[in-house]
Scaffold this active site. Structure first.
Site, mmCIF file in Angstrom:
data_model
loop_
_atom_site.group_PDB
_atom_site.id
_atom_site.type_symbol
_atom_site.label_atom_id
_atom_site.label_comp_id
_atom_site.label_asym_id
_atom_site.label_seq_id
_atom_site.Cartn_x
_atom_site.Cartn_y
_atom_site.Cartn_z
ATOM 1 N N ASP B 114 0.864 -1.180 0.000
ATOM 2 C CA ASP B 114 0.000 0.000 0.000
ATOM 3 C C ASP B 114 0.902 1.232 0.000
ATOM 4 O O ASP B 114 2.118 1.116 0.016
ATOM 5 C CB ASP B 114 -0.928 -0.036 1.212
ATOM 6 C CG ASP B 114 -0.136 -0.070 2.516
ATOM 7 O OD1 ASP B 114 1.110 -0.169 2.468
ATOM 8 O OD2 ASP B 114 -0.755 -0.009 3.585
ATOM 9 N N SER B 115 0.298 2.408 0.013
ATOM 10 C CA SER B 115 1.105 3.631 -0.081
ATOM 11 C C SER B 115 1.652 4.065 1.265
ATOM 12 O O SER B 115 2.585 4.841 1.351
ATOM 13 C CB SER B 115 0.247 4.762 -0.640
ATOM 14 O OG SER B 115 -0.744 5.101 0.325
ATOM 15 N N GLY B 116 1.055 3.567 2.336
ATOM 16 C CA GLY B 116 1.448 3.993 3.672
ATOM 17 C C GLY B 116 0.608 5.149 4.183
ATOM 18 O O GLY B 116 0.551 5.397 5.381
ATOM 19 N N GLY B 117 -0.049 5.836 3.295
ATOM 20 C CA GLY B 117 -0.818 7.019 3.699
ATOM 21 C C GLY B 117 -2.027 6.661 4.535
ATOM 22 O O GLY B 117 -2.318 7.307 5.535
ATOM 23 N N PHE B 118 -2.699 5.608 4.129
ATOM 24 C CA PHE B 118 -3.928 5.224 4.816
ATOM 25 C C PHE B 118 -3.705 5.012 6.300
ATOM 26 O O PHE B 118 -4.476 5.452 7.143
ATOM 27 C CB PHE B 118 -4.472 3.941 4.189
ATOM 28 C CG PHE B 118 -5.622 3.369 4.933
ATOM 29 C CD1 PHE B 118 -6.875 3.952 4.849
ATOM 30 C CD2 PHE B 118 -5.456 2.265 5.754
ATOM 31 C CE1 PHE B 118 -7.935 3.438 5.559
ATOM 32 C CE2 PHE B 118 -6.514 1.741 6.473
ATOM 33 C CZ PHE B 118 -7.756 2.324 6.369
ATOM 34 N N ASP B 168 -2.979 8.307 -1.844
ATOM 35 C CA ASP B 168 -4.254 8.985 -2.089
ATOM 36 C C ASP B 168 -4.671 9.769 -0.859
ATOM 37 O O ASP B 168 -4.123 9.572 0.224
ATOM 38 C CB ASP B 168 -5.332 7.970 -2.496
ATOM 39 C CG ASP B 168 -5.488 6.835 -1.487
ATOM 40 O OD1 ASP B 168 -4.601 6.698 -0.612
ATOM 41 O OD2 ASP B 168 -6.467 6.091 -1.569
ATOM 42 N N GLN B 212 -11.295 7.325 -5.545
ATOM 43 C CA GLN B 212 -11.886 7.862 -4.322
ATOM 44 C C GLN B 212 -13.232 8.517 -4.653
ATOM 45 O O GLN B 212 -13.676 8.490 -5.791
ATOM 46 C CB GLN B 212 -10.921 8.877 -3.682
ATOM 47 C CG GLN B 212 -9.691 8.238 -3.054
ATOM 48 C CD GLN B 212 -10.030 7.387 -1.842
ATOM 49 O OE1 GLN B 212 -11.157 7.396 -1.348
ATOM 50 N NE2 GLN B 212 -9.056 6.623 -1.363
ATOM 51 N N GLY B 239 -11.124 3.605 0.027
ATOM 52 C CA GLY B 239 -12.023 4.247 0.980
ATOM 53 C C GLY B 239 -13.116 3.345 1.514
ATOM 54 O O GLY B 239 -14.105 3.809 2.058
ATOM 55 N N ASP B 296 -7.897 -7.812 -0.005
ATOM 56 C CA ASP B 296 -6.941 -8.075 1.075
ATOM 57 C C ASP B 296 -7.626 -7.742 2.381
ATOM 58 O O ASP B 296 -8.533 -6.899 2.426
ATOM 59 C CB ASP B 296 -5.693 -7.189 0.950
ATOM 60 C CG ASP B 296 -5.965 -5.777 1.413
ATOM 61 O OD1 ASP B 296 -6.540 -4.984 0.644
ATOM 62 O OD2 ASP B 296 -5.643 -5.446 2.584
ATOM 63 N N CYS B 334 -12.104 -29.971 5.886
ATOM 64 C CA CYS B 334 -11.211 -28.919 5.395
ATOM 65 C C CYS B 334 -9.929 -29.581 4.884
ATOM 66 O O CYS B 334 -9.425 -30.521 5.482
ATOM 67 C CB CYS B 334 -10.896 -27.937 6.523
ATOM 68 S SG CYS B 334 -9.626 -26.726 6.102
ATOM 69 N N CYS B 336 -6.978 -28.121 4.548
ATOM 70 C CA CYS B 336 -5.736 -27.456 4.953
ATOM 71 C C CYS B 336 -4.837 -28.450 5.688
ATOM 72 O O CYS B 336 -5.296 -29.491 6.166
ATOM 73 C CB CYS B 336 -6.008 -26.221 5.820
ATOM 74 S SG CYS B 336 -6.169 -26.536 7.582
ATOM 75 N N CYS B 339 -6.102 -29.442 9.304
ATOM 76 C CA CYS B 339 -7.325 -30.237 9.461
ATOM 77 C C CYS B 339 -7.218 -31.624 8.842
ATOM 78 O O CYS B 339 -7.889 -32.551 9.282
ATOM 79 C CB CYS B 339 -8.512 -29.504 8.853
ATOM 80 S SG CYS B 339 -8.901 -27.958 9.707
ATOM 81 N N HIS B 371 -4.890 -22.382 8.973
ATOM 82 C CA HIS B 371 -6.248 -22.808 8.604
ATOM 83 C C HIS B 371 -7.052 -21.641 8.028
ATOM 84 O O HIS B 371 -7.692 -21.769 6.991
ATOM 85 C CB HIS B 371 -6.987 -23.396 9.815
ATOM 86 C CG HIS B 371 -8.454 -23.519 9.589
ATOM 87 N ND1 HIS B 371 -9.017 -24.585 8.909
ATOM 88 C CD2 HIS B 371 -9.482 -22.672 9.875
ATOM 89 C CE1 HIS B 371 -10.321 -24.392 8.813
ATOM 90 N NE2 HIS B 371 -10.635 -23.242 9.388
HETATM 91 ZN ZN LIG Z 1 -8.427 -26.380 8.095
#
Ligand SMILES: [Zn+2]
Ligand SMILES: [Zn+2]
Lengths: 463, 428
Positions: B114-118, B168, B212, B239, B296, B334, B336, B339, B371
């Site tokens: 990211d830009s770091g600004g947020f 931004d 924005q 935003g 994300d 699951c 993973c 599990c 998981h």
């Molecule tokens: Zn799992």
């Protein structure tokens, strides 16, 4: 009782000298001795998930403390005891999700144990669970062994943690330990009738940290009447290795003395220790220290015991250092990562730092033990020991940075005389520091909920 | 004003990615409208990644105790680092010496920063935005500091991430001050131009613009058009995550879906669309239907530290005493590594074991993190498979029924948003 095989390969079993051997339990990887047991906390090797342990370490034998599992027993049945397992399975192994071929050694207490304010009694020892101090009845311990089925059980001993004991107390220690051992072996292997109802765990009987003369009767009995039920010995200080009677000299010897340096490990080995527990491995990892020693170091002229035993990775001088923790080390951490990353992770308080250090530090110890075994076989151990003493500093480097939060049960052995590691003010400070760190870790991230902020101690909700 | 500069006068922007659009939802006999869901492949400097994608957040160049190999093993091909954090530690000078964030963390797959600004604006309460940049007091010693678009890009150039974000002017989406919102939108366009000018390595790092304009559809429309004209390799919609106080426990999620819909409608089809800071599984499933490709969120990893396991029917707090002797896997079936049973190459981790370790040993958090991240990544796999097989609407219906138990419990914002793209969750 399960068939165990311990062969001392070199030299003759009864001689109190360094010895190599092989410990074989059906179903587990054979353990070449001298070797170490990795210490666990609540059944896990700290910072190492099972896949990391499998993929990046050679860990093959673990020490697990029952006190890590029995929070509110006997009032509440511990979840460990409720786990179902097939007759051939160990519930301890199943509960801790550990692989089949790893050797599991269970003792009542962590290594090193935390000082308990209440004394032991004739039928119970004092322990510390994550919810506080309480008693573990000898009978309940035997029952636990039956239920959870470790490979090896370290028998109960009446030990005095962190205090000097008087003559009367010492007599009591011997009598009680003798009684614990007699009862336990009888109940586990003695008059059980059917052979299949015998415990599958093999018994390592404690040798008390006292002089030979003080526990003569007990030791004699171990070599005599109790001999057939005993598969090994557990010793609590290195000097006990020298008082083991000939009759039981061929039994494997596990040390729970908590050596503070590799020198102390070598000393135990020189006295005939076979399996060693080493708290400083994990402590170094937590402290940001990468162990850096080999056995036996090449002896250079004018050696002055000045080489450090480890590297303090907190030091900012490593911030852009792209070399491995230790040049030539073949561990995952050293082959895949570099000092700059470890330094960054420590200073950013990222948990991966401890994982990577654990991998490297365990590897260092693996190599150390392998070389020690080779030197015993080659007959060069004593020279190697000497070279080690002449090369390395006598203690590990001081930790400069903060490690992970230490909880009550993590504390080191201490007596009422010395400051307890988690004195209340320390604890409060520690607590505050952790809350602050947690809060900091929340500050720069977007969508933390008010609840989470509140949990972290960062803020309270305005209602 | 820069935003009015002609396109020809602007620096030509090379791209370090290619975007292959593979499939879109198609009209069926039953629906008049179609969802805007798309499946594609994004080829980045450190390998190809399937879209739609969820990117786990490895804030400080590490994902909560997992090794890069563990992260890759879960299926991650693109993760996020935060510029603000890496700028503080290890700092730009070290990043330059080490040779960037890939080298720092031993990660040979892709990184987005990211830009770091947020983070400064939303979390350092004293931050103040001016035309020059974001002014704030150093969190360490209170020194007044300034983050400019040029500095943010320079930092991201040193980090060497595969996708970098413009700085931004972030304000809360729900801000009632339309003038301020308009100013922020326009300033973000001017800052984009400064970022494009400052970007040293466009041939190996892809700069994404950030649309924005808050909840104002007109502002969003205008920003979308202006930014699309700048022809950055990818486009983000910003935003969304900052202002909404998402309640962890009731999970009242409020994605301004009409706004997402408007933006995606105006964006070129041949570029990846990234919705920043989103989200929860339900946010993602809805946003994909509205035409978004990249997401994300720190939630799966953060919530793991509090003992929460993500399951198809919501989160389960494994610190609760009812799980102390629950010897089933975290989620039945699951796939993973935690599990999966030991017989299938997994670790056979149980809920009881997580309960036993929770808040006491780091291993417990590591396992749950694996998981949870796996859950999100495999959700994205199923989403993508459904789009490729042209059955996304059915997938969405099934997903929400499982999550909420029955159609009647599905939140109204979800129902409405999906109605707009031809999915009627309440239909029998
Ligand atoms: Zn799992
Ligand atoms: Zn190493």
């Amino acid at each position: 009782m399960r068939n165990t095989m311990f062969n001392v390969l070199h030299p003759a079993p009864a001689v109190f000298a360094p010895r190599v051997g092989m410990f074989v339990l059906p179903g587990r990887k054979p353990v070449h001795t001298p070797h170490y047991l990795s210490l666990t906390s609540r059944g896990a090797v700290p910072h190492l998930t099972q896949d990391v342990m499998r993929d990046y370490t050679s860990i093959d034998s673990l020490y697990i403390a029952l006190e890590d599992f029995i929070e509110k027993a006997p009032d509440d049945v511990p979840p460990l005891y409720k786990m179902q397992a097939e007759a051939h399975e160990s519930t301890l192994r199943k509960f801790t999700c550990l692989p089949e071929d790893i050797l599991l050694v269970m003792g009542p207490r962590r290594v090193p144990p935390v000082f308990t304010p209440m004394p032991n009694t004739g039928t119970a020892i004092s322990i510390l669970t994550s919810v506080g101090f309480r008693k573990l009845e000898a009978e309940d311990y035997i029952e636990a062994v039956r239920k959870v089925r470790p490979d090896i059980v370290v028998g109960l001993a009446d030990l005095v943690v962190g205090l000097q004991s008087g003559i009367k107390r010492r007599e009591k220690m011997v009598d009680r330990t003798h009684a614990y051992t007699r009862d336990a072996t009888k109940q586990l292997y003695g008059d059980v009738g059917e052979p299949e109802s015998e415990s599958s765990a093999v018994y390592f009987a404690p040798v008390l940290p006292l002089e030979n003369t003080q526990q003569m009767l007990y030791l004699d009995d171990l070599g005599d009447e109790l001999r057939e039920h005993i598969s090994g010995l557990a010793v609590y200080e290195a000097s006990s290795l020298a008082i083991v009677p000939d009759k039981i000299g061929c039994l494997p010897r596990l040390t729970l003395s908590g050596p503070k340096t590799p020198h102390e490990i070598l000393r135990e080995i020189s006295l005939g220790a076979d399996l060693i527990t080493i708290p400083f491995v994990g402590m170094a990892s937590d402290g940001g220290i990468a162990l850096d020693f080999i056995f036996a170091p090449p002896l250079e002229d004018g050696s002055s015991a000045s080489k450090p035993l480890g590297i303090d990775m907190w030091s900012p001088i490593y911030a852009a250092d792209l070399s491995p923790l230790v040049q030539g080390c073949e561990c995952y951490t050293c082959t895949k990562h570099h000092r700059a990353y470890i330094q960054h992770l420590l200073s950013a308080k990222e948990m991966l730092a401890w994982t990577l250090l654990q991998i490297h530090n365990h590897h260092t110890i693996d190599c150390f033990f392998a070389a020690v075994r080779d030197s015993i076989e080659a007959g060069t151990f004593t020279e190697g020991f000497l070279a080690f003493e002449q090369t390395y500093q006598p203690s590990l480097p001081q930790q400069t940075g903060q490690g992970p939060r230490r909880r009550g049960y993590h504390a080191q052995a201490s007596g009422p005389g010395e400051p307890k590691l988690n004195s209340s003010s320390y604890d409060q400070l520690d607590d505050a520091a952790e809350k602050y760190a947690e809060a900091q870790s929340f500050v720069p991230t977007p969508d933390v909920s008010a609840e989470e902020l509140q949990i972290s101690g960062f803020a309270v909700k305005d209602t | 004003m820069a935003a009015k500069m002609s396109v020809a006068a602007r620096k030509q922007m090379p791209s370090a990615l290619t975007f292959d659009l593979l499939a879109k939802c198609s009209q069926t006999l039953l629906t008049v409208q179609v969802t805007k869901a798309r499946a594609s492949t994004l080829h980045l400097p450190h390998g190809s990644v399937p879209l739609p994608i969820f990117m786990p957040v490895a804030t400080q160049a590490s994902l909560k105790g997992l090794t890069p190999e563990q992260l890759a093993q879960i299926g991650c091909k693109l993760c996020l680092n935060n510029t603000y954090h890496l700028g503080l530690k290890p700092g730009q000078a070290v990043l330059e010496q080490v040779g960037g964030a890939h080298r720092l963390q031993g990660w040979d797959k892709n990184i987005l920063t990211d830009s770091g600004g947020f983070q400064m604006v939303s979390l350092l309460k004293l931050a103040n935005v001016t035309e020059e940049g974001v002014r704030f007091l150093s969190p360490h010693d209170g020194t007044p500091m300034l983050l400019t678009p040029e500095h943010s890009i320079s930092l991201q150039n040193s980090i060497g991430s595969d996708i970098i974000m413009q700085l931004d002017d972030v304000i809360v989406t729900t801000s009632p001050d339309r003038e301020r919102m308009k100013q922020a939108m326009e300033r973000s366009i001017r800052w984009l131009d400064r970022c494009i000018d400052a970007h040293k390595y466009p041939e190996r790092q892809n700069l994404f613009c950030i649309i924005q304009g808050g909840l104002d559809l007109d502002l969003r429309r205008k920003c979308s058009v202006e930014m699309a004209a700048r022809d950055t390799p990818g486009i983000a919609i910003g935003g969304l995550s900052g202002g909404e106080a998402k309640d962890e426990f009731c999970k009242v999620s409020v994605i301004p879906t009409s706004m997402v819909d408007t933006c995606t409608g105006l964006l070129p089809e041949n570029k990846p669309r990234y919705i920043m800071g989103v989200g929860y599984p339900e946010d993602i499933v809805v946003s994909v239907a509205l035409g978004a490709d990249m997401f994300d969120c720190v939630w799966p990893t953060r919530t793991a530290r509090f003992g929460n396991a993500i399951t198809p029917s919501g989160t389960v707090n494994l610190r609760h005493a009812t799980y102390a002797d629950d010897f089933s896997p975290i989620v039945d079936g699951c796939t993973c590594i935690c599990c999966r049973p030991i017989q299938q190459g997994g670790l056979g981790i149980t809920r009881a074991y997580i309960y036993h370790l929770a808040a006491k040993e780091t291993v417990g958090a590591h396992l749950l993190t694996m998981h949870n991240v796996h859950y999100l990544l495999s959700l994205m796999d199923s989403i993508r498979a459904a789009i490729l097989e042209d059955r996304y609407p059915a997938f969405v219906r099934d997903f929400f029924n499982r999550l909420y138990g029955s159609a009647s419990k599905i939140p109204i914002w979800v129902v409405n948003a999906l109605n707009g793209v031809g999915i009627d969750l309440l239909a029998e």
